[in-house]
Motif scaffolding. Structure first.
Motif, mmCIF file in Angstrom:
data_model
loop_
_atom_site.group_PDB
_atom_site.id
_atom_site.type_symbol
_atom_site.label_atom_id
_atom_site.label_comp_id
_atom_site.label_asym_id
_atom_site.label_seq_id
_atom_site.Cartn_x
_atom_site.Cartn_y
_atom_site.Cartn_z
ATOM 1 N N ARG A 128 47.367 32.791 76.700
ATOM 2 C CA ARG A 128 48.648 33.598 77.172
ATOM 3 C C ARG A 128 48.033 34.601 77.345
ATOM 4 N NH1 ARG A 128 52.546 30.223 74.652
ATOM 5 N NH2 ARG A 128 52.977 31.952 73.343
ATOM 6 N N CYS A 152 63.256 25.542 80.210
ATOM 7 C CA CYS A 152 64.051 26.425 79.444
ATOM 8 C C CYS A 152 65.292 26.222 79.460
ATOM 9 C CB CYS A 152 63.085 27.607 79.138
ATOM 10 S SG CYS A 152 63.627 28.386 77.836
ATOM 11 N N SER A 177 61.817 24.136 74.298
ATOM 12 C CA SER A 177 59.999 24.762 74.377
ATOM 13 C C SER A 177 60.234 26.075 73.363
ATOM 14 C CB SER A 177 61.341 25.833 75.569
ATOM 15 O OG SER A 177 61.930 27.138 75.498
ATOM 16 N N CYS A 179 58.674 28.648 74.437
ATOM 17 C CA CYS A 179 58.964 30.262 75.377
ATOM 18 C C CYS A 179 59.789 30.573 74.253
ATOM 19 C CB CYS A 179 59.436 30.418 77.002
ATOM 20 S SG CYS A 179 60.711 29.371 77.024
ATOM 21 N N CYS A 180 60.884 30.314 74.600
ATOM 22 C CA CYS A 180 62.477 31.331 73.240
ATOM 23 C C CYS A 180 62.531 30.028 72.720
ATOM 24 C CB CYS A 180 63.453 30.765 75.337
ATOM 25 S SG CYS A 180 63.062 32.127 76.350
#
Length: 187
Positions: A128, A152, A177, A179-180
């Protein structure tokens, strides 16, 4: 290396490979991507429906992203990374505009760079960060409609596109997820 191919002149697999290689060499020069192209093979897929491109490589059990791989420990490598193959999808190329195709190639170059250095690749934090540096996305845009889209629950970000029923779709309540860390929603 052959005569340069214009983007608009891409009409065959050979043209697509030639133009994509030219572009990737320019990215290496201008963006500082550390890739050895003598260890990269190229092909075009006319069957892929879910991936715009892919880096095909051997799976090395003891390889970890972020830890340089000891290529000398692998039989037959002569201390050099074992070649990988960049597989380009014709339907994605045909659907994308030039900007999206270039971003797809930069995405794949990150995979090649990680593989040649670390012996493996993923879409984790290092990927990323590098994607931000190369102005590309972690996930390439879809070029066909998926049967299922997982997002998400917390931020609404894309988690996965699935083109058929699978464990992730059927047992999504067991996954979180990246991401979170939130639950997954089926959109």
């Amino acid at each position: 290396m052959g005569e340069p191919v214009s983007y608009e002149g891409i009409k065959s697999d050979a043209n697509l490979i030639a133009w994509s290689r030219q572009y990737c060499r320019r990215v290496r020069r201008e963006w500082g991507v550390s890739v050895r192209f003598d260890l990269v093979d190229w092909e075009v897929s006319h069957r892929a429906k879910r991936r715009a491109a892919a880096v095909k490589r051997p799976k090395l059990a003891d390889a970890t992203v972020g830890e340089p791989y000891d290529w000398d420990s692998l039989d037959g490598s002569d201390g050099r990374p074992v070649p990988c193959t960049v597989s380009l999808t014709w339907d994605a190329f045909s659907t994308f505009d030039r900007e999206a195709w270039e971003a797809t190639l930069r995405h794949e170059l990150i995979h090649v760079e990680q593989y040649q250095r670390d012996g493996t690749t993923d879409h984790g934090r290092a990927f990323r960060d590098r994607a931000d540096q190369l102005n590309t996305d972690v996930h390439c845009p879809a070029f066909t409609e998926p049967k299922h889209v997982l997002t998400c629950e917390a931020c609404g970000g894309l988690v996965a596109r699935r083109y058929q029923d699978c464990k992730l779709v059927e047992q999504r309540e067991q996954y979180r997820s990246d991401c979170c860390g939130a639950a997954l929603e089926l959109a």
